[in-house]
Design a protein around this motif. Structure first.
Motif, PDB file in Angstrom:
ATOM      1  N   PRO A 121     -45.332 110.233  96.767  1.00  0.00           N
ATOM      2  CA  PRO A 121     -44.908 109.549  98.222  1.00  0.00           C
ATOM      3  C   PRO A 121     -45.910 109.880  99.269  1.00  0.00           C
ATOM      4  CG  PRO A 121     -43.276 110.722  97.513  1.00  0.00           C
ATOM      5  CD  PRO A 121     -44.144 110.926  96.460  1.00  0.00           C
ATOM      6  N   GLN A 122     -46.371 111.149  99.189  1.00  0.00           N
ATOM      7  CA  GLN A 122     -47.324 111.691 100.158  1.00  0.00           C
ATOM      8  C   GLN A 122     -48.798 110.859  99.950  1.00  0.00           C
ATOM      9  OE1 GLN A 122     -45.829 113.550  97.903  1.00  0.00           O
ATOM     10  NE2 GLN A 122     -44.231 114.284  99.430  1.00  0.00           N
ATOM     11  N   TRP A 123     -49.258 110.399  99.019  1.00  0.00           N
ATOM     12  CA  TRP A 123     -50.280 109.569  99.065  1.00  0.00           C
ATOM     13  C   TRP A 123     -50.206 108.037  98.961  1.00  0.00           C
ATOM     14  CZ3 TRP A 123     -54.579 112.271  99.672  1.00  0.00           C
ATOM     15  CH2 TRP A 123     -54.746 113.541  99.486  1.00  0.00           C
ATOM     16  N   ALA A 124     -48.696 107.555  98.956  1.00  0.00           N
ATOM     17  CA  ALA A 124     -48.767 106.081  98.785  1.00  0.00           C
ATOM     18  C   ALA A 124     -48.558 105.364 100.246  1.00  0.00           C
ATOM     19  CB  ALA A 124     -47.072 105.916  98.349  1.00  0.00           C
ATOM     20  N   ARG A 125     -49.250 104.147 100.358  1.00  0.00           N
ATOM     21  CA  ARG A 125     -49.153 103.739 101.507  1.00  0.00           C
ATOM     22  C   ARG A 125     -48.906 102.238 101.426  1.00  0.00           C
ATOM     23  NH1 ARG A 125     -55.115 102.515 102.927  1.00  0.00           N
ATOM     24  NH2 ARG A 125     -54.749 100.441 102.143  1.00  0.00           N
ATOM     25  N   LEU A 126     -47.974 101.726 102.161  1.00  0.00           N
ATOM     26  CA  LEU A 126     -47.329 100.562 102.265  1.00  0.00           C
ATOM     27  C   LEU A 126     -48.058  99.407 103.306  1.00  0.00           C
ATOM     28  CD1 LEU A 126     -44.837  98.889 101.137  1.00  0.00           C
ATOM     29  CD2 LEU A 126     -43.933  99.527 103.016  1.00  0.00           C
ATOM     30  N   ASP A 127     -48.599  98.307 102.598  1.00  0.00           N
ATOM     31  CA  ASP A 127     -49.205  97.527 103.490  1.00  0.00           C
ATOM     32  C   ASP A 127     -48.603  95.886 103.470  1.00  0.00           C
ATOM     33  OD1 ASP A 127     -51.535  98.975 103.651  1.00  0.00           O
ATOM     34  OD2 ASP A 127     -52.091  98.607 101.631  1.00  0.00           O
ATOM     35  N   TYR A 128     -48.497  95.333 104.479  1.00  0.00           N
ATOM     36  CA  TYR A 128     -48.009  94.038 104.773  1.00  0.00           C
ATOM     37  C   TYR A 128     -48.571  93.376 105.821  1.00  0.00           C
ATOM     38  CZ  TYR A 128     -44.461  90.266 105.389  1.00  0.00           C
ATOM     39  OH  TYR A 128     -44.018  88.992 105.613  1.00  0.00           O
ATOM     40  N   ASN A 129     -49.188  92.188 105.907  1.00  0.00           N
ATOM     41  CA  ASN A 129     -50.009  91.600 106.825  1.00  0.00           C
ATOM     42  C   ASN A 129     -49.077  90.723 107.567  1.00  0.00           C
ATOM     43  OD1 ASN A 129     -49.886  89.344 105.456  1.00  0.00           O
ATOM     44  ND2 ASN A 129     -52.200  89.465 104.871  1.00  0.00           N
ATOM     45  N   GLY A 130     -47.830  90.229 107.292  1.00  0.00           N
ATOM     46  CA  GLY A 130     -47.012  89.692 108.023  1.00  0.00           C
ATOM     47  C   GLY A 130     -47.136  88.149 107.806  1.00  0.00           C
ATOM     48  N   ARG A 131     -47.945  87.568 107.024  1.00  0.00           N
ATOM     49  CA  ARG A 131     -48.392  86.123 106.744  1.00  0.00           C
ATOM     50  C   ARG A 131     -47.389  85.635 105.852  1.00  0.00           C
ATOM     51  NH1 ARG A 131     -54.554  86.381 105.836  1.00  0.00           N
ATOM     52  NH2 ARG A 131     -55.118  86.969 107.908  1.00  0.00           N
ATOM     53  N   TYR A 132     -47.054  84.268 105.896  1.00  0.00           N
ATOM     54  CA  TYR A 132     -46.272  83.648 104.963  1.00  0.00           C
ATOM     55  C   TYR A 132     -46.609  83.868 103.346  1.00  0.00           C
ATOM     56  CZ  TYR A 132     -43.287  80.088 102.896  1.00  0.00           C
ATOM     57  OH  TYR A 132     -42.263  79.302 102.050  1.00  0.00           O
ATOM     58  N   LYS A 133     -45.748  83.903 102.730  1.00  0.00           N
ATOM     59  CA  LYS A 133     -45.917  84.537 101.216  1.00  0.00           C
ATOM     60  C   LYS A 133     -46.883  85.617 100.981  1.00  0.00           C
ATOM     61  CE  LYS A 133     -43.612  80.971  99.573  1.00  0.00           C
ATOM     62  NZ  LYS A 133     -42.604  81.058  98.252  1.00  0.00           N
ATOM     63  N   ALA A 134     -47.305  86.629 101.652  1.00  0.00           N
ATOM     64  CA  ALA A 134     -47.969  87.679 101.611  1.00  0.00           C
ATOM     65  C   ALA A 134     -46.951  88.661 101.032  1.00  0.00           C
ATOM     66  CB  ALA A 134     -48.404  88.285 102.694  1.00  0.00           C
ATOM     67  N   PRO A 135     -47.646  89.443  99.998  1.00  0.00           N
ATOM     68  CA  PRO A 135     -46.617  90.460  99.127  1.00  0.00           C
ATOM     69  C   PRO A 135     -46.647  91.773  99.945  1.00  0.00           C
ATOM     70  CG  PRO A 135     -48.969  90.282  98.245  1.00  0.00           C
ATOM     71  CD  PRO A 135     -48.960  89.342  99.184  1.00  0.00           C
ATOM     72  N   LEU A 136     -45.813  92.442  99.843  1.00  0.00           N
ATOM     73  CA  LEU A 136     -45.625  94.025 100.130  1.00  0.00           C
ATOM     74  C   LEU A 136     -46.507  94.672  98.951  1.00  0.00           C
ATOM     75  CD1 LEU A 136     -42.030  94.160 100.945  1.00  0.00           C
ATOM     76  CD2 LEU A 136     -43.784  94.700 102.708  1.00  0.00           C
ATOM     77  N   THR A 137     -47.533  95.498  99.564  1.00  0.00           N
ATOM     78  CA  THR A 137     -48.079  96.225  98.370  1.00  0.00           C
ATOM     79  C   THR A 137     -48.270  97.846  98.738  1.00  0.00           C
ATOM     80  OG1 THR A 137     -49.674  94.305  98.830  1.00  0.00           O
ATOM     81  CG2 THR A 137     -50.721  96.316  97.526  1.00  0.00           C
ATOM     82  N   ILE A 138     -48.042  98.545  97.653  1.00  0.00           N
ATOM     83  CA  ILE A 138     -48.015  99.765  97.636  1.00  0.00           C
ATOM     84  C   ILE A 138     -49.328 100.139  96.971  1.00  0.00           C
ATOM     85  CG2 ILE A 138     -47.127 101.967  96.935  1.00  0.00           C
ATOM     86  CD1 ILE A 138     -44.402 100.615  97.107  1.00  0.00           C
ATOM     87  N   SER A 139     -50.170 101.126  97.968  1.00  0.00           N
ATOM     88  CA  SER A 139     -51.379 101.444  97.342  1.00  0.00           C
ATOM     89  C   SER A 139     -51.457 102.917  97.369  1.00  0.00           C
ATOM     90  CB  SER A 139     -52.498 101.261  98.501  1.00  0.00           C
ATOM     91  OG  SER A 139     -52.645  99.783  98.887  1.00  0.00           O
ATOM     92  N   HIS A 140     -51.876 103.346  96.093  1.00  0.00           N
ATOM     93  CA  HIS A 140     -51.901 104.811  95.954  1.00  0.00           C
ATOM     94  C   HIS A 140     -53.075 105.187  94.733  1.00  0.00           C
ATOM     95  CE1 HIS A 140     -50.570 108.317  93.378  1.00  0.00           C
ATOM     96  NE2 HIS A 140     -49.977 108.837  94.371  1.00  0.00           N
ATOM     97  N   LYS A 141     -54.209 105.806  95.710  1.00  0.00           N
ATOM     98  CA  LYS A 141     -55.028 106.290  95.090  1.00  0.00           C
ATOM     99  C   LYS A 141     -56.217 105.209  94.142  1.00  0.00           C
ATOM    100  CE  LYS A 141     -53.593 111.067  94.319  1.00  0.00           C
ATOM    101  NZ  LYS A 141     -53.232 112.153  93.352  1.00  0.00           N
ATOM    102  N   GLY A 142     -56.139 104.107  94.831  1.00  0.00           N
ATOM    103  CA  GLY A 142     -57.013 103.122  94.494  1.00  0.00           C
ATOM    104  C   GLY A 142     -56.182 101.898  93.600  1.00  0.00           C
ATOM    105  N   GLN A 143     -54.991 102.400  93.599  1.00  0.00           N
ATOM    106  CA  GLN A 143     -54.061 101.527  92.713  1.00  0.00           C
ATOM    107  C   GLN A 143     -53.291 100.659  93.621  1.00  0.00           C
ATOM    108  OE1 GLN A 143     -51.303 103.647  90.070  1.00  0.00           O
ATOM    109  NE2 GLN A 143     -50.646 101.737  88.879  1.00  0.00           N
ATOM    110  N   HIS A 144     -53.203  99.433  93.408  1.00  0.00           N
ATOM    111  CA  HIS A 144     -52.434  98.531  94.339  1.00  0.00           C
ATOM    112  C   HIS A 144     -51.362  97.872  93.618  1.00  0.00           C
ATOM    113  CE1 HIS A 144     -55.543  99.012  97.376  1.00  0.00           C
ATOM    114  NE2 HIS A 144     -56.281  98.790  96.547  1.00  0.00           N
ATOM    115  N   VAL A 145     -50.111  98.084  93.769  1.00  0.00           N
ATOM    116  CA  VAL A 145     -48.946  97.372  93.322  1.00  0.00           C
ATOM    117  C   VAL A 145     -48.082  96.232  94.316  1.00  0.00           C
ATOM    118  CG1 VAL A 145     -46.832  97.700  92.040  1.00  0.00           C
ATOM    119  CG2 VAL A 145     -48.642  99.510  91.887  1.00  0.00           C
TER     120      VAL A 145
END
Length: 174
Positions: A121-145
């Motif tokens: 969790p110290q290296w994880a980053r949560l991304d969300y751009n707020g657009r319709y149908k945009a997914p929430l993405t957890i990024s961790h050391k180059g991996q995007h989920v």
């Protein structure tokens, strides 16, 4: 809300039908489920009712001399059975996020396939751009989920805010 164990906890929900959050001690757990109207067992009962009523009607036509109705009734029941089987395989799909001070665990169940991913969790980053149908993405050391497949669009901003705060708390727990 579905309790995971018998220990005392506080429960919150971002979206009542689709999301469960269970806080237990230092860990937090979000469970996202499909909003399915029938469980696989209920679906089987419905299918049995459809089969029996269809076969009663088809047998009546067979007795009256219209034998051609019976094969088409069988074909209909076969196709409905296949559709119900596809539905039942994915009725219990879910996503789970479990956040502890030193581990972020993501679990995805899709049909018979289950995937688990462990991140820091110290290296994880949560991304969300707020657009319709945009997914929430957890990024961790180059991996995007991508997460939140079963979340309503109107609930994603609140979930983003809640997960971001929980990740910040977990990162500071070190």
């Amino acid at each position: 809300m579905i309790p995971e164990d018998s220990s005392p906890r506080v429960e919150h929900a971002v979206s009542k039908p689709a999301v469960d959050l269970v806080e237990s001690g230092q860990s937090e757990r979000w469970v996202f489920r499909k909003n399915c109207s029938l469980s696989p067992r209920q679906l089987l009962a419905w299918y049995a009712a459809i089969c029996s009523s269809t076969l009663v009607v088809a047998t009546g036509f067979l007795i009256a001399g219209y034998w051609i109705v019976l094969p088409f009734a069988g074909l209909e029941l076969l196709l409905v059975g296949v559709a119900f089987l596809v539905y039942a395989r994915h009725a219990t799909d879910f996503e789970m996020i479990e956040l502890a001070p030193y581990q972020l665990r993501l679990v995805f169940a899709d049909g018979a396939r289950r995937t688990e991913i462990s991140l820091s969790p110290q290296w994880a980053r949560l991304d969300y751009n707020g657009r319709y149908k945009a997914p929430l993405t957890i990024s961790h050391k180059g991996q995007h989920v991508k997460i939140g497949k079963f979340i309503a669009e109107k609930d994603k901003p609140a979930l983003h805010k809640e997960l971001r705060a929980a990740l910040a708390r977990a990162a500071c727990a070190v």
